[in-house]
Motif scaffolding. Structure first.
Motif, PDB file in Angstrom:
ATOM      1  N   PRO A   1       0.802  -1.233   0.000  1.00 24.32           N
ATOM      2  CA  PRO A   1       0.000   0.000   0.000  1.00 24.32           C
ATOM      3  C   PRO A   1       0.831   1.277   0.000  1.00 24.32           C
ATOM      4  CG  PRO A   1      -0.080  -1.094   2.146  1.00 24.32           C
ATOM      5  CD  PRO A   1       0.590  -2.045   1.204  1.00 24.32           C
ATOM      6  N   VAL A   2       2.086   1.210   0.398  1.00 26.14           N
ATOM      7  CA  VAL A   2       2.928   2.406   0.463  1.00 26.14           C
ATOM      8  C   VAL A   2       3.773   2.549  -0.800  1.00 26.14           C
ATOM      9  CG1 VAL A   2       4.751   3.587   1.753  1.00 26.14           C
ATOM     10  CG2 VAL A   2       2.981   2.313   2.979  1.00 26.14           C
ATOM     11  N   THR A   3       4.524   1.505  -1.149  1.00 22.43           N
ATOM     12  CA  THR A   3       5.443   1.586  -2.289  1.00 22.43           C
ATOM     13  C   THR A   3       4.795   1.217  -3.613  1.00 22.43           C
ATOM     14  OG1 THR A   3       6.197  -0.703  -1.971  1.00 22.43           O
ATOM     15  CG2 THR A   3       7.347   1.039  -0.758  1.00 22.43           C
ATOM     16  N   ARG A   4       3.637   0.564  -3.567  1.00 20.76           N
ATOM     17  CA  ARG A   4       2.944   0.092  -4.769  1.00 20.76           C
ATOM     18  C   ARG A   4       3.805  -0.856  -5.584  1.00 20.76           C
ATOM     19  NH1 ARG A   4      -1.579  -0.126  -3.449  1.00 20.76           N
ATOM     20  NH2 ARG A   4      -2.121  -0.567  -5.621  1.00 20.76           N
ATOM     21  N   THR A   5       4.634  -1.620  -4.914  1.00 22.99           N
ATOM     22  CA  THR A   5       5.428  -2.655  -5.568  1.00 22.99           C
ATOM     23  C   THR A   5       4.974  -4.013  -5.063  1.00 22.99           C
ATOM     24  OG1 THR A   5       7.137  -2.470  -3.853  1.00 22.99           O
ATOM     25  CG2 THR A   5       7.440  -1.172  -5.865  1.00 22.99           C
ATOM     26  N   PHE A   6       5.374  -5.066  -5.787  1.00 19.27           N
ATOM     27  CA  PHE A   6       4.961  -6.431  -5.461  1.00 19.27           C
ATOM     28  C   PHE A   6       6.154  -7.181  -4.878  1.00 19.27           C
ATOM     29  CE2 PHE A   6       1.753  -4.961  -8.245  1.00 19.27           C
ATOM     30  CZ  PHE A   6       0.612  -5.716  -8.024  1.00 19.27           C
ATOM     31  N   LEU A   7       5.926  -7.858  -3.764  1.00 22.66           N
ATOM     32  CA  LEU A   7       6.977  -8.609  -3.091  1.00 22.66           C
ATOM     33  C   LEU A   7       7.150  -9.963  -3.759  1.00 22.66           C
ATOM     34  CD1 LEU A   7       8.834  -8.211  -0.567  1.00 22.66           C
ATOM     35  CD2 LEU A   7       7.233  -9.684   0.652  1.00 22.66           C
ATOM     36  N   VAL A   8       8.416 -10.318  -4.029  1.00 23.94           N
ATOM     37  CA  VAL A   8       8.742 -11.579  -4.689  1.00 23.94           C
ATOM     38  C   VAL A   8       9.738 -12.337  -3.819  1.00 23.94           C
ATOM     39  CG1 VAL A   8       9.649 -12.665  -6.780  1.00 23.94           C
ATOM     40  CG2 VAL A   8       8.398 -10.507  -6.942  1.00 23.94           C
ATOM     41  N   LYS A   9       9.545 -13.655  -3.712  1.00 22.47           N
ATOM     42  CA  LYS A   9      10.455 -14.509  -2.955  1.00 22.47           C
ATOM     43  C   LYS A   9      10.999 -15.589  -3.878  1.00 22.47           C
ATOM     44  CE  LYS A   9       8.052 -13.773   1.450  1.00 22.47           C
ATOM     45  NZ  LYS A   9       7.354 -14.411   2.592  1.00 22.47           N
ATOM     46  N   ALA A  10      12.327 -15.724  -3.872  1.00 21.38           N
ATOM     47  CA  ALA A  10      12.982 -16.725  -4.715  1.00 21.38           C
ATOM     48  C   ALA A  10      13.801 -17.650  -3.831  1.00 21.38           C
ATOM     49  CB  ALA A  10      13.885 -16.051  -5.751  1.00 21.38           C
ATOM     50  N   ASP A  11      13.613 -18.947  -4.015  1.00 27.51           N
ATOM     51  CA  ASP A  11      14.353 -19.956  -3.254  1.00 27.51           C
ATOM     52  C   ASP A  11      15.792 -20.008  -3.765  1.00 27.51           C
ATOM     53  OD1 ASP A  11      15.220 -22.080  -1.793  1.00 27.51           O
ATOM     54  OD2 ASP A  11      13.988 -23.582  -2.800  1.00 27.51           O
ATOM     55  N   VAL A  12      16.756 -19.794  -2.843  1.00 24.84           N
ATOM     56  CA  VAL A  12      18.167 -19.760  -3.246  1.00 24.84           C
ATOM     57  C   VAL A  12      18.806 -21.133  -3.192  1.00 24.84           C
ATOM     58  CG1 VAL A  12      18.394 -17.381  -2.491  1.00 24.84           C
ATOM     59  CG2 VAL A  12      18.964 -19.215  -0.898  1.00 24.84           C
ATOM     60  N   GLY A  13      18.081 -22.144  -2.750  1.00 26.89           N
ATOM     61  CA  GLY A  13      18.619 -23.505  -2.728  1.00 26.89           C
ATOM     62  C   GLY A  13      19.809 -23.636  -1.798  1.00 26.89           C
ATOM     63  N   ASN A  14      20.901 -24.202  -2.302  1.00 27.22           N
ATOM     64  CA  ASN A  14      22.110 -24.411  -1.503  1.00 27.22           C
ATOM     65  C   ASN A  14      23.164 -23.334  -1.720  1.00 27.22           C
ATOM     66  OD1 ASN A  14      21.075 -26.864  -0.465  1.00 27.22           O
ATOM     67  ND2 ASN A  14      21.766 -27.968  -2.297  1.00 27.22           N
ATOM     68  N   ALA A  15      22.765 -22.175  -2.215  1.00 24.68           N
ATOM     69  CA  ALA A  15      23.721 -21.096  -2.456  1.00 24.68           C
ATOM     70  C   ALA A  15      24.396 -20.682  -1.143  1.00 24.68           C
ATOM     71  CB  ALA A  15      23.015 -19.896  -3.077  1.00 24.68           C
ATOM     72  N   PRO A  16      25.713 -20.448  -1.157  1.00 27.21           N
ATOM     73  CA  PRO A  16      26.429 -20.077   0.076  1.00 27.21           C
ATOM     74  C   PRO A  16      26.209 -18.621   0.446  1.00 27.21           C
ATOM     75  CG  PRO A  16      27.957 -20.148  -1.764  1.00 27.21           C
ATOM     76  CD  PRO A  16      26.627 -20.585  -2.313  1.00 27.21           C
ATOM     77  N   VAL A  17      25.031 -18.298   0.924  1.00 29.64           N
ATOM     78  CA  VAL A  17      24.698 -16.938   1.321  1.00 29.64           C
ATOM     79  C   VAL A  17      24.360 -16.916   2.808  1.00 29.64           C
ATOM     80  CG1 VAL A  17      23.935 -16.161  -0.943  1.00 29.64           C
ATOM     81  CG2 VAL A  17      22.322 -17.340   0.552  1.00 29.64           C
ATOM     82  N   ARG A  18      24.589 -15.752   3.416  1.00 32.65           N
ATOM     83  CA  ARG A  18      24.340 -15.593   4.843  1.00 32.65           C
ATOM     84  C   ARG A  18      22.988 -14.929   5.075  1.00 32.65           C
ATOM     85  NH1 ARG A  18      29.048 -13.197   3.874  1.00 32.65           N
ATOM     86  NH2 ARG A  18      28.148 -11.177   4.458  1.00 32.65           N
ATOM     87  N   LEU A  19      22.431 -15.212   6.230  1.00 29.81           N
ATOM     88  CA  LEU A  19      21.170 -14.600   6.605  1.00 29.81           C
ATOM     89  C   LEU A  19      21.362 -13.093   6.730  1.00 29.81           C
ATOM     90  CD1 LEU A  19      18.263 -15.439   7.420  1.00 29.81           C
ATOM     91  CD2 LEU A  19      19.019 -15.313   9.787  1.00 29.81           C
ATOM     92  N   GLY A  20      20.502 -12.318   6.092  1.00 29.06           N
ATOM     93  CA  GLY A  20      20.595 -10.872   6.122  1.00 29.06           C
ATOM     94  C   GLY A  20      21.497 -10.275   5.065  1.00 29.06           C
ATOM     95  N   GLN A  21      22.171 -11.099   4.284  1.00 26.01           N
ATOM     96  CA  GLN A  21      23.069 -10.600   3.243  1.00 26.01           C
ATOM     97  C   GLN A  21      22.260  -9.969   2.111  1.00 26.01           C
ATOM     98  OE1 GLN A  21      25.677 -13.607   1.738  1.00 26.01           O
ATOM     99  NE2 GLN A  21      26.829 -12.228   0.420  1.00 26.01           N
ATOM    100  N   THR A  22      22.892  -8.984   1.438  1.00 27.42           N
ATOM    101  CA  THR A  22      22.258  -8.318   0.307  1.00 27.42           C
ATOM    102  C   THR A  22      22.810  -8.880  -0.992  1.00 27.42           C
ATOM    103  OG1 THR A  22      22.078  -6.318   1.653  1.00 27.42           O
ATOM    104  CG2 THR A  22      21.720  -6.076  -0.701  1.00 27.42           C
ATOM    105  N   ALA A  23      21.962  -8.970  -1.979  1.00 29.22           N
ATOM    106  CA  ALA A  23      22.368  -9.526  -3.276  1.00 29.22           C
ATOM    107  C   ALA A  23      21.541  -8.889  -4.373  1.00 29.22           C
ATOM    108  CB  ALA A  23      22.193 -11.042  -3.289  1.00 29.22           C
ATOM    109  N   ASN A  24      22.012  -9.030  -5.592  1.00 30.03           N
ATOM    110  CA  ASN A  24      21.259  -8.615  -6.772  1.00 30.03           C
ATOM    111  C   ASN A  24      20.583  -9.827  -7.391  1.00 30.03           C
ATOM    112  OD1 ASN A  24      21.778  -5.915  -6.683  1.00 30.03           O
ATOM    113  ND2 ASN A  24      23.475  -5.956  -8.125  1.00 30.03           N
ATOM    114  N   VAL A  25      19.359  -9.633  -7.820  1.00 30.79           N
ATOM    115  CA  VAL A  25      18.637 -10.674  -8.549  1.00 30.79           C
ATOM    116  C   VAL A  25      18.533 -10.217  -9.995  1.00 30.79           C
ATOM    117  CG1 VAL A  25      16.456 -11.873  -8.821  1.00 30.79           C
ATOM    118  CG2 VAL A  25      17.367 -11.482  -6.545  1.00 30.79           C
TER     119      VAL A  25
END
Length: 381
Positions: free
Chosen positions: A252-276
């Protein structure tokens, strides 16, 4: 003084005054040095990038099931916890008193039932011998059933009070990491008030937002393995991710749609930032120019084209289709073969004379012979 000489002197002085008052000619505009590039069409794949955050698939906001004063909290932000570990504790004195009262009521109900059972047995014997009527025996039987029901009620109440006392301890439902702390010791919290936020161990998602115009293509990628590419910031190799969820309604504020993508076994940390990165269809004849080549004039986006014959520049309105890193995609306005100014555009005017920009090393290379002859001339002095 002789009159003819006086008149000649006056005329000379007036001519000098007029010459001093004459308007000086403006200096010639300098010839600007510019850097150019020749436009060429190439095949390109349109792609879109979005900033994403790595989050746990399941994240719980844990709170007490009863209200009270927070006595202690044994975990802090970033701590790893195990299933069944105590995270926080309420002041349980009132709960213990309630539990003791329930136990006393249970004992009283048990005693009352025992007495009712004994009375029923005695009156049954009297009824068998004919000393009392059936109505009196029925009253004793009813009293016995009532006492049994009161005992069941007392047992249930004692169980509730025992649970209430146990609820004074906040226990982790699953193993995970504490991602937020929302209450401090000494604070009075109500039932259900979040105290800590726990990210469960297990699957991780890359969560990002997209504008409404990109929702359709993303819905087509739902469930396709490796439909998007995940590029962690700072370090880490790109990994494939699968779009598993697209919000049904816009924020309702940003008028954007939230998307979730499963990263599988990618070596990423919780809270890390990445580009999709989301790749599109390949397009032929795409014209790309550096960002420095594009400027704005009179509300239009323009580039400067160089006329090699006249060594002058002219402005050319263009239509920008989008940006890709440090380049822009031109949809209309220039064609392959045009020579576009990519440096020095901020000082240009239509029809201005320019010259090619010469690199410092190249310029230094041309004066080497002159500098080499300098010592010989000095020696001849």
């Amino acid at each position: 003084m002789n009159k003819p000489l006086f008149v000649a002197a006056a005329v000379s002085l007036s001519m000098l005054g007029l010459a001093g008052c004459a308007k000086k000619e403006a200096p010639a505009e300098p010839v600007r040095a510019v850097r150019t590039t020749t436009v060429s069409g190439s095949e390109s794949v349109a792609s879109h990038e979005y900033a994403a955050e790595i989050r746990a698939r399941t994240e719980s906001r844990l709170g007490f099931r009863v209200g009270g004063k927070l006595q202690s909290r044994s975990v802090n932000l970033g701590d790893s916890v195990k299933a069944g570990q105590v995270l926080a504790q309420l002041d349980a004195q009132d709960f213990r008193l309630g539990q003791e009262a329930a136990r006393a009521a249970l004992a009283a109900a048990q005693t009352n039932l025992d007495q009712a059972n004994a009375d029923y047995r005695r009156f049954k014997e009297l009824r068998d011998q004919g000393f009392i009527g059936a109505a009196e025996l029925e009253r004793r039987e009813t009293a016995m059933k009532t006492a049994r029901a009161q005992l069941d009620q007392a047992k249930a109440q004692a169980t509730v009070q025992g649970n209430q006392a146990a609820y004074a301890s906040l226990v982790a439902d699953a193993a995970g990491v504490v991602t937020a702390v929302e209450a401090e010791p000494g604070q009075v919290v109500g039932a259900g008030t979040p105290v800590v936020r726990l990210a469960h161990d297990g699957p991780r998602d890359a969560v990002f937002s997209v504008p409404e115009g990109r929702v359709g293509p993303l819905r087509q990628l739902l469930g396709q393995p490796g439909g998007v590419t995940l590029v962690p910031w700072g370090s880490g190799e790109p990994a494939k991710a699968t779009v598993r969820e697209v919000a049904a309604a816009a924020d309702p504020v940003t008028r954007t749609f939230l998307v979730k993508a499963d990263v599988g076994n990618a070596p990423v940390r919780l809270g890390q930032t990445a580009n999709v990165k989301i790749a599109g269809q390949a397009m032929a004849g795409v014209i790309r120019l550096p960002l420095t080549a594009v400027s704005e004039a009179k509300g239009q986006t323009i580039v400067w084209l160089l006329d090699r014959n006249a060594m002058a520049v002219r402005s050319q309105p263009v239509v920008v289709a989008g940006a890709d890193g440090n380049t822009v995609v031109i949809a209309q306005g220039v064609k392959p073969g045009d020579e576009v100014v990519v440096a020095g555009t901020h000082v240009l005017t239509p029809g201005q004379k320019v010259k090619p920009f010469v690199e410092a090393q190249a310029a230094a290379g041309r004066v080497i012979p002159a500098s080499a002859s300098a010592p010989a001339s000095l020696a001849s002095r």
